[in-house]
Write an enzyme that holds these catalytic residues in place. Structure first.
Site, PDB file in Angstrom:
ATOM      1  N   HIS A 157       0.849  -1.378   0.106  1.00  0.00           N
ATOM      2  CA  HIS A 157       0.032   0.017   0.146  1.00  0.00           C
ATOM      3  C   HIS A 157       1.015   1.256   0.236  1.00  0.00           C
ATOM      4  CE1 HIS A 157      -3.189  -2.829   1.130  1.00  0.00           C
ATOM      5  NE2 HIS A 157      -2.275  -3.231   1.966  1.00  0.00           N
ATOM      6  N   SER A 278      14.995  21.157 -16.918  1.00  0.00           N
ATOM      7  CA  SER A 278      13.802  21.933 -17.130  1.00  0.00           C
ATOM      8  C   SER A 278      14.113  23.078 -17.672  1.00  0.00           C
ATOM      9  CB  SER A 278      13.218  22.155 -15.904  1.00  0.00           C
ATOM     10  OG  SER A 278      12.368  23.448 -16.013  1.00  0.00           O
ATOM     11  N   LYS A 284      16.328  21.460 -11.667  1.00  0.00           N
ATOM     12  CA  LYS A 284      15.789  20.282 -11.772  1.00  0.00           C
ATOM     13  C   LYS A 284      16.459  19.305 -12.658  1.00  0.00           C
ATOM     14  CE  LYS A 284      11.310  19.937 -11.522  1.00  0.00           C
ATOM     15  NZ  LYS A 284      10.627  19.258 -10.567  1.00  0.00           N
ATOM     16  N   GLU A 291       9.517   8.093 -16.875  1.00  0.00           N
ATOM     17  CA  GLU A 291       8.103   8.571 -17.070  1.00  0.00           C
ATOM     18  C   GLU A 291       7.770   8.411 -18.175  1.00  0.00           C
ATOM     19  OE1 GLU A 291       7.956  12.693 -15.650  1.00  0.00           O
ATOM     20  OE2 GLU A 291       9.077  12.330 -13.960  1.00  0.00           O
TER      21      GLU A 291
END
Ligand code: ARG
Length: 462
Positions: A157, A278, A284, A291
């Site tokens: 979980h 970024s 970043k 992803e």
């Protein structure tokens, strides 16, 4: 009127809209090699069967070799008005060698031709994907070996559950990808029957030798039923399904990479070469590879559904709907291969951040099950042990404390069954090392699992 192989029946030029709508060569030109291999095998067989002279067969094969070379060099111009790769190559062949080219289509139809080409294509691409899968699994095993002693909070979980070896965690993925490998191999085994010689679908009156063409093309034999040979695309669907499962498994790993790389976790450091920045936020370093793998699963699942839906309720035998089979399969196999290759690089460059992992292990009462197991070993019924430990967690949490803040007196306030050995029994290390059950996370177990997995993967024949 423009001369096309089927012009005999027609008195009007094909409408340009129809030409654009029905052409498939923009996609099936990817099957050129297979089309040429199939035509060569067919020509040799026609020669053996006495349907082509030695000279005709030789002219065809030499002509096809020339076309193959031009396609490889990029100088071949595919003409969409000739619909597909098959007509493009056949028309060009006749242009180059004249009369013998017109005999190549004896005892053959584009229906068995495309079914054969596509099986050859899928077979080859599945082999390639298995190669990438094997390399990727070896990267996972290397990383597992380096991290047998890295103890992480295992989750259920997405909450701290029990400590495990990071090596053990990574080997779980190896098991998934082993099954995927096996599935892809199984799909390749099942597809390995040759439709060539089914002709349009009913077979042919010519005395052909289907065993010969099947053998020349590396098939185990000819498809047994000529109608089935041209009609089914289950082999393509199995490939798309196999690709979907690989992507599903990759996406779970990708998701963990994203989570572990996020600031609240910081469990891992990703290699710069496998991250992107970024355009506005200078600080970043994003896990875009992971992803994108996660994101690309959508189109791979979509391709599977497209194929299943395209084939649904199609009457026998060939229907033009089936021309829509190539794009989804080609795309899914491209995606799964590039995803495996890039994830292999990413995984190889990942470094575990042991400080952050160590801090996290102190949270979430991760050894609560060990406390309960300890009591059970001292004779407390497990249900009772579970209740006592739950009470401890609740009481300690209220005081902002955890098990490691307790001394032996502290433990004994909750149960007389606690002895001094509890202090060493409930550390993450002992929690891990006590789990010696088969397949469990004890580090010695994991060390042997690494060796065993490496042997199994190394012995795989892509
Ligand atoms: N290009 C077609 C396909 O990919 C093969 C040709 C069969 N066409 C036909 N009209 N019977 O399915």
């Amino acid at each position: 009127m423009k001369d096309k192989p089927w012009s005999g029946r027609f008195s009007q030029e094909t409408d340009l809209l129809v030409e654009g709508f029905t052409e498939s060569v923009s996609i099936d030109s990817r099957l050129s090699t297979q089309d040429i291999d199939g035509s060569m095998a067919h020509a040799r067989m026609l020669r053996e069967a006495g349907l082509l002279s030695e000279h005709e067969a030789e002219a065809i094969i030499t002509g096809l070799e020339g076309i193959r070379k031009d396609i490889e060099e990029g100088s071949f111009r595919f003409d969409p008005s000739l619909e597909d790769v098959h007509m493009n190559i056949e028309v060009e062949l006749t242009k180059r060698i004249g009369e013998p080219g017109k005999k190549l289509h004896t005892a053959r139809s584009r229906n068995d031709q495309v079914a054969t080409d596509f099986r050859l294509y899928v077979r080859e691409r599945l082999h390639e994907v298995r190669g990438s899968l094997k390399t990727f699994m070896l990267c996972l095993i290397d990383k597992a070996q380096m991290n047998v002693d890295t103890i992480i909070p295992g989750m259920t979980h997405l909450q701290h559950a029990q400590p495990v070896s990071l090596g053990h965690h990574l080997l779980a993925y190896v098991e998934m990808f082993m099954r995927d490998f096996d599935r892809l191999q199984d799909a390749a085994r099942r597809l390995n029957l040759c439709p060539l010689g089914s002709a349009a679908f009913a077979g042919t009156p010519h005395a052909i030798d289907r065993d010969m063409t099947a053998g020349e093309l590396g098939f185990d034999g000819p498809c047994r039923n000529s109608i089935d040979g041209v009609s089914d695309r289950d082999f393509a669907i199995e490939a798309a399904f196999g690709a979907s499962l690989v992507m599903m498994h990759l996406s779970r790993l990708a998701e963990e990479v994203v989570i572990w790389n996020s600031k609240p976790y910081s469990f891992i450091e990703l290699p710069d070469a496998f991250c992107t920045g970024s355009s506005i936020m200078p600080q970043k370093k994003n896990p875009d590879v992971a992803e994108l793998v996660r994101g690309k699963v959508g189109s791979v699942y979509g391709n599977l559904i497209a194929l299943l839906t395209m084939m649904k309720a199609l009457p026998l035998a060939y229907n033009r709907d089936m021309q829509e089979d190539k794009k989804p399969v080609i795309e899914s196999l491209d995606t799964v291969k590039s995803s495996l290759d890039v994830m292999a690089g990413l995984v190889s460059g990942i470094e575990a951040n042991k400080d952050a992992i160590g801090r996290s292990l102190k949270e979430g009462f991760i050894t609560a099950t060990d406390v309960a197991d300890y009591l059970a070993e001292k004779g407390v019924p497990f249900r009772e042990a579970h209740r006592i430990t739950g009470g401890m967690v609740s009481s300690l949490a209220a005081q902002g404390k955890t098990f490691s803040d307790l001394d032996i007196e502290g433990f004994r306030k909750f149960s007389d069954a606690f002895g001094p050995d509890v202090l060493s029994a409930v550390t993450p290390e002992s929690s891990v090392d006590r789990r010696r059950s088969f397949g469990g996370t004890a580090r010695d177990n994991v060390r042997s699992m690494v060796e065993e997995a490496r042997k199994r993967v190394e012995s795989l024949e892509a």
